[in-house]
Design an enzyme around this catalytic site. Sequence first.
Site, mmCIF file in Angstrom:
data_model
loop_
_atom_site.group_PDB
_atom_site.id
_atom_site.type_symbol
_atom_site.label_atom_id
_atom_site.label_comp_id
_atom_site.label_asym_id
_atom_site.label_seq_id
_atom_site.Cartn_x
_atom_site.Cartn_y
_atom_site.Cartn_z
ATOM 1 N N ASP A 1 32.340 -5.599 54.186
ATOM 2 C CA ASP A 1 32.787 -4.438 53.399
ATOM 3 C C ASP A 1 33.398 -2.641 54.027
ATOM 4 O O ASP A 1 33.878 -2.329 53.756
ATOM 5 C CB ASP A 1 31.042 -3.521 53.077
ATOM 6 C CG ASP A 1 30.229 -4.282 52.432
ATOM 7 O OD1 ASP A 1 30.503 -5.590 51.807
ATOM 8 O OD2 ASP A 1 28.617 -4.657 52.960
ATOM 9 N N ASP B 1 33.022 1.684 54.544
ATOM 10 C CA ASP B 1 32.199 1.619 53.547
ATOM 11 C C ASP B 1 31.047 2.621 54.709
ATOM 12 O O ASP B 1 31.995 4.011 54.861
ATOM 13 C CB ASP B 1 31.280 0.732 53.519
ATOM 14 C CG ASP B 1 30.145 -0.044 52.715
ATOM 15 O OD1 ASP B 1 30.376 0.603 51.613
ATOM 16 O OD2 ASP B 1 29.008 -0.739 52.818
ATOM 17 N N ARG C 1 24.328 10.463 52.553
ATOM 18 C CA ARG C 1 23.600 9.482 53.385
ATOM 19 C C ARG C 1 23.576 9.800 54.951
ATOM 20 O O ARG C 1 24.885 9.173 55.800
ATOM 21 C CB ARG C 1 24.314 8.354 52.667
ATOM 22 C CG ARG C 1 24.657 8.045 51.431
ATOM 23 C CD ARG C 1 24.571 6.335 51.734
ATOM 24 N NE ARG C 1 24.850 5.770 50.006
ATOM 25 C CZ ARG C 1 24.643 5.146 49.637
ATOM 26 N NH1 ARG C 1 25.177 3.859 49.984
ATOM 27 N NH2 ARG C 1 24.628 4.344 48.378
#
Length: 426
Positions: free
Chosen positions: A213, A237, A293
């Site tokens: 990723d 990512d 996040r």
Amino acid sequence: MLPMSCILLMSLLCSFLPQIKAFSNLTLPHQHPYPEAVVHELHQKINVSFSRRELLSKDQGACLTGNPVDDCWRCDPNWSANRQKLAECGIGFGRAAMGGKGGQIYIVTDSSDNDPANPVPGTLRHAVIQDEPLWIIFSSSMTINLRHELIFNSYKTVDGRGANVQITGHGCITLQYISNVIIHNIHVHHCRPSGNTNIRASPTHVGFRGISDGDGISIFGSRNIWIDHCSLSYCTDGLIDAIMGSTAITISNNHFGHHDEVMLLGHNDKYTPDRGMQVTIAFNHFGEGLVQRMPRCRLGYIHVVNNDFTQWEMYAIGGSANPTINSQGNRYTAPSDANAKEVTKRVDTDDKEWSGWNWRTEGDIMVNGAFFVPSGVGMSAQYAEASSVQPKSVEQINQLTMYSGVFGDPRYYIKMSSDIYLIQLL
């Protein structure tokens, strides 16, 4: 007769019992059955460090910060002769991570990464795949430009103290189905996807890997992991992602900057083993150029304590699938955007569903209109009593996070309103 310390511990656990029952749904063999006890232990360590700093004279306590990780080893002028002392300084859910304690010192002398299937002795890739415990250090400052994922074996410490170590390139760090890893004092940045090639994961196993990723550090089905004093930025990512039943993780004293989706904790909303995920996020600086996040959580128990959030564009802490989020003693500085003042975000979830999720804020400092929306038992005073933490002053937050990221990175103070903010440059 039981020793007094045992009686006190039993009393403490009994006082937590009504609150702990909600969090003792064991889905992983290595998760802690009483997460609030781990939270309380961390608060005690912080209080002891601050008390020690205040009791000593100015000269005696000059090296002390009140940060229990740093105060555990940095006051020893000969720390480099006893590097493995660091393994005794862990906190939170990942405090039992041994890394390479007890193993040989492995010195990385070669920054190359030419053949991931057959790594050369002296390279970082050769070090991290060995079967035995190793304490890995670096002969000099170096940039390691990875060709593909750097796949670790268990019982490894990567210790960048005393050197400027940059890990970048393709894949970056992968911790998959392993345990007992400490990663300390390295830069991880500009990580990009890679794969469809053979990569060696141990001295006896080479396997084909698909496309990664592009995470900075990927934690997959692993436990007893401690990531401390790293600087992470600019990855494709996540900067740190933990999924697929990973647990017993501490992410402490790091600096995060210039990234969109900073940290993911939990594979997906349906992956029930992640109910056993337990992560401590402590003393980090969430700095420039971050969007969201910090972290984004699913299912598990996440303790976010004494961090400095100086920037976000969308939200700081998000979640879905009923995670428990325990936010204590952090400083949240909201952006100027009037639509982004909320610290929290329930992702793609109806209000009636998330109203029962246990999200609490206690002792947090809200700046520039920031606000945290609690829910569930996180709104009750009874729940707060289970592991109360004294609200931290701005000065204490600065003190706890003043060395976040890699040691020696340039820092300077700027004045904002009535508060002093510590900014770390990348």
